[in-house]
Each structure stands twice: as structure tokens, then as C-alpha cells.
Design an enzyme around this catalytic site. Structure first.
Site, PDB file in Angstrom:
ATOM      1  N   SER A   1     -36.874  80.322 -32.783  1.00  0.00           N
ATOM      2  CA  SER A   1     -37.664  78.705 -32.411  1.00  0.00           C
ATOM      3  C   SER A   1     -36.465  78.118 -30.929  1.00  0.00           C
ATOM      4  O   SER A   1     -37.417  77.697 -30.379  1.00  0.00           O
ATOM      5  CB  SER A   1     -37.113  77.566 -33.258  1.00  0.00           C
ATOM      6  OG  SER A   1     -35.631  77.680 -33.159  1.00  0.00           O
TER       7      SER A   1
ATOM      8  N   LYS B   1     -31.715  72.727 -31.141  1.00  0.00           N
ATOM      9  CA  LYS B   1     -32.767  71.794 -30.134  1.00  0.00           C
ATOM     10  C   LYS B   1     -32.476  71.639 -29.088  1.00  0.00           C
ATOM     11  O   LYS B   1     -31.283  71.296 -28.451  1.00  0.00           O
ATOM     12  CB  LYS B   1     -33.631  71.007 -31.159  1.00  0.00           C
ATOM     13  CG  LYS B   1     -34.243  71.465 -33.008  1.00  0.00           C
ATOM     14  CD  LYS B   1     -34.983  72.417 -32.005  1.00  0.00           C
ATOM     15  CE  LYS B   1     -36.213  73.375 -34.300  1.00  0.00           C
ATOM     16  NZ  LYS B   1     -36.469  74.289 -34.573  1.00  0.00           N
TER      17      LYS B   1
END
Length: 198
Positions: free
Chosen positions: A51, A89
Site C-alpha cells: 500500500s 500511511k
């Protein structure tokens, strides 16, 4: 003569015992300091998914600064994620920001300013496949992966009670350096794209 040899032998034995004790003490002290650093200052984490490609690839290892202070836009952070697991993230929006996707040029805007994400966005990926328009509450963060089409980030959790936002208190620390593999060692810095956002 025999008495002197015996005394020398006892002296050597005491030195050996003293050296062994010092070594054990230093070892225990070293392990203790390392554990304290791991718990409160620096943490080591591995990357379990794609990701954050290409910034971070599967099985990369990073050091995280746990005393880095308040997260800022552009920071890569490790936090307790939506499912309670350690997650990594990029911070896109902080408390008070309006984060919107997308403008006419398919860019994310923060407080009306378009974000040029070309320096870290996965090649040929897009800013977001989903349109959204959110106002980040105080003390919260809007987080997204750099490989947007392969990232279950804030966008994926908008329908949940927290609206996709993560509390600043859930942040474990800020990614400082990628140390493994050695060939891809890298010191992280905030992308210039976020300098224009106010």
C-alpha cells in the site's frame, strides 16, 4: 615459594570472577537500554503490504521516531489502525483541513490548494479512484497510502463510526529511515508538495 604461587592463583581467580560479573552487568545494562529505547524512543517496523509502494516496498524495514511530536502533512507515520493493528500511511490532512478529491486535473486539494503528489505517488496511479470531500476534525488525521489503488486507507473507512479519521493519539511515531534492504537505505523528509498548503 608455594605460598606465593597460591596467592597468585587466588588473585587471578578473583580477576576472572570480577571480569565475568562486569561483562554480565554491562550486557544486562545494554539490553535494558535497548528495550527502553525500543519502548519509548525508536521502534523498528517491517512493511507487510504494497500500500505504500514505491516509497516502501513489501518487507522493507524502517526506524520510527516515537518522540517526533505532532504529525504534519506529508509525514509517513505508524499508527494503531482501523483494525487495531500497526499500520503505516502518509498524513494528507490534519485537524481543520478540508481534503477533497478530485479537481479538474484529478489532483487532491487541501484547503483549496492542489497537491502535486508526483514525487511519491505510485507510477501511473491516480490520486484517488473515489471522490470525497472531508473536513478533518481537530486532533484527527486523514491518511492515505502512496499506492492509492492498492491501499485500504481513510477512504475505505468513511462509512464507519470514525468517518475514516485516525486520532493523533493513535500515532506510534514518524518514519525516519528505511534501513533494510541496505541497497535502498533512505532518510525520509517531508515532500515539498505540502509546503504550499496552509
Amino acid at each position: 615459594m608455594a605460598v606465593t604461587k597460591k596467592a597468585e592463583g587466588v588473585g587471578k581467580e578473583k580477576k576472572k570472577k570480577g571480569s565475568f560479573r562486569e561483562t554480565v552487568l554491562l550486557l544486562v545494562l545494554g539490553v535494558g537500554i535497548a528495550l527502553l529505547l525500543q519502548a519509548f524512543v525508536v521502534g523498528s517496523f517491517y512493511i507487510p503490504s504494497v500500500s505504500m509502494e514505491n516509497t516502501l516496498q513489501l518487507d522493507d524495514r524502517i526506524f520510527v521516531n516515537k518522540l517526533s511530536g505532532k504529525p504534519e502533512r506529508g509525514d509517513i507515520v505508524v499508527f494503531k489502525g482501523w483494525n487495531g493493528e500497526d499500520t503505516i500511511k502518509r498524513v494528507i490532512g490534519v485537524g481543520g483541513d478540508r481534503v477533497k478529491c478530485c479537481d479538474a486535473d484529478k489532483r487532491i486539494t487541501i484547503n483549496g490548494k492542489p497537491l502535486d503528489e508526483s514525487s511519491y505517488l505510485y507510477p501511473d496511479d491516480y490520486a484517488s479512484g473515489d471522490n470525497f470531500d472531508v473536513k478533518v476534525p481537530a486532533g484527527k488525521l486523514w491518511l492515505m497510502g502512496d499506492h492509492r489503488s492498492a491501499s485500504a486507507d481513510s477512504r475505505s473507512h468513511m462509512e464507519e463510526p470514525g468517518g475514516g479519521f485516525i486520532s493523533e493519539d493513535a500515532v506510534i511515531g514518524k518514519a525516519v529511515v528505511r534501513y533494510w534492504p541496505l541497497s535502498r537505505g533512505y532518510l525520509f523528509s517531508q515532500p515539498e508538495a505540502f509546503d504550499k498548503v496552509k
